[in-house]
Design an enzyme around this catalytic site. Sequence first.
Site, PDB file in Angstrom:
ATOM      1  N   GLU A  21       1.060  -1.747  -0.184  1.00 47.04           N
ATOM      2  CA  GLU A  21       0.179  -0.147   0.157  1.00 47.04           C
ATOM      3  C   GLU A  21       0.785   1.175   0.245  1.00 47.04           C
ATOM      4  O   GLU A  21       0.287   2.048  -0.395  1.00 47.04           O
ATOM      5  CB  GLU A  21      -1.133  -0.184   1.200  1.00 47.04           C
ATOM      6  CG  GLU A  21      -1.364  -1.209   0.987  1.00 47.04           C
ATOM      7  CD  GLU A  21      -2.745  -1.265   2.709  1.00 47.04           C
ATOM      8  OE1 GLU A  21      -4.263  -0.573   2.405  1.00 47.04           O
ATOM      9  OE2 GLU A  21      -1.873  -1.342   3.258  1.00 47.04           O
ATOM     10  N   TYR A  53     -15.693  25.549  -1.298  1.00 46.74           N
ATOM     11  CA  TYR A  53     -15.452  24.593  -1.446  1.00 46.74           C
ATOM     12  C   TYR A  53     -13.893  24.281  -2.503  1.00 46.74           C
ATOM     13  O   TYR A  53     -13.891  23.118  -2.098  1.00 46.74           O
ATOM     14  CB  TYR A  53     -16.418  23.943  -1.691  1.00 46.74           C
ATOM     15  CG  TYR A  53     -17.794  24.320  -2.365  1.00 46.74           C
ATOM     16  CD1 TYR A  53     -17.386  24.222  -3.809  1.00 46.74           C
ATOM     17  CD2 TYR A  53     -18.145  25.645  -2.669  1.00 46.74           C
ATOM     18  CE1 TYR A  53     -17.949  24.922  -5.385  1.00 46.74           C
ATOM     19  CE2 TYR A  53     -19.658  26.110  -3.184  1.00 46.74           C
ATOM     20  CZ  TYR A  53     -19.024  25.855  -4.556  1.00 46.74           C
ATOM     21  OH  TYR A  53     -19.964  26.309  -5.514  1.00 46.74           O
ATOM     22  N   GLU A  73      -8.477   5.910   9.690  1.00 46.62           N
ATOM     23  CA  GLU A  73      -9.085   7.089  11.154  1.00 46.62           C
ATOM     24  C   GLU A  73      -8.086   7.758  11.124  1.00 46.62           C
ATOM     25  O   GLU A  73      -8.871   9.506  11.668  1.00 46.62           O
ATOM     26  CB  GLU A  73      -8.906   5.964  12.366  1.00 46.62           C
ATOM     27  CG  GLU A  73     -10.121   5.152  12.398  1.00 46.62           C
ATOM     28  CD  GLU A  73      -9.238   3.969  11.044  1.00 46.62           C
ATOM     29  OE1 GLU A  73     -10.603   2.353  12.009  1.00 46.62           O
ATOM     30  OE2 GLU A  73      -8.509   3.384  10.083  1.00 46.62           O
ATOM     31  N   LYS A  98     -12.243   3.655   0.877  1.00 45.67           N
ATOM     32  CA  LYS A  98     -10.808   3.189   0.708  1.00 45.67           C
ATOM     33  C   LYS A  98     -11.377   1.654  -0.160  1.00 45.67           C
ATOM     34  O   LYS A  98     -10.869   0.598  -0.050  1.00 45.67           O
ATOM     35  CB  LYS A  98      -9.500   2.419   2.350  1.00 45.67           C
ATOM     36  CG  LYS A  98      -8.611   1.758   1.537  1.00 45.67           C
ATOM     37  CD  LYS A  98      -7.818   1.474   2.840  1.00 45.67           C
ATOM     38  CE  LYS A  98      -6.474   1.208   2.547  1.00 45.67           C
ATOM     39  NZ  LYS A  98      -5.334   1.064   3.426  1.00 45.67           N
TER      40      LYS A  98
END
Length: 119
Positions: A21, A53, A73, A98
């Site tokens: 990863e 934004y 997280e 993910k």
Amino acid sequence: MDRVALRGLRARGHHGVFAREREEGQTFIVDLDLGLDTRPAAASDDLSKTVHYGIVAEEVVALVEGEPVDLIETLAERIAEACLAHEAVREVEVVVHKPEAPVTVPFDDVTITIKRSHV
């Protein structure tokens, strides 16, 4: 509380606990729900009285593409902090997707959802 939502922000990041990863990276998708009072901006038609934004989107993509972390997280928390740094934003819900997570069975997506606000 009014809401400004951004859906499907995509960026390539190198987050995760596995070497693959970190080395190869993968696509992450972020959804945001920003809570703020839009009345001052609406009354004055003034961008400076709301949240821009487009800038938030750029900041989120920079975080996803930036320094790797082990956990989504942690990434979600960093994104929430960046959103809350904008003066108009009082609360935020962050969803980090993910979809290429290293899961050994068929799946569509892995997500974390967090809600943060100014106390």
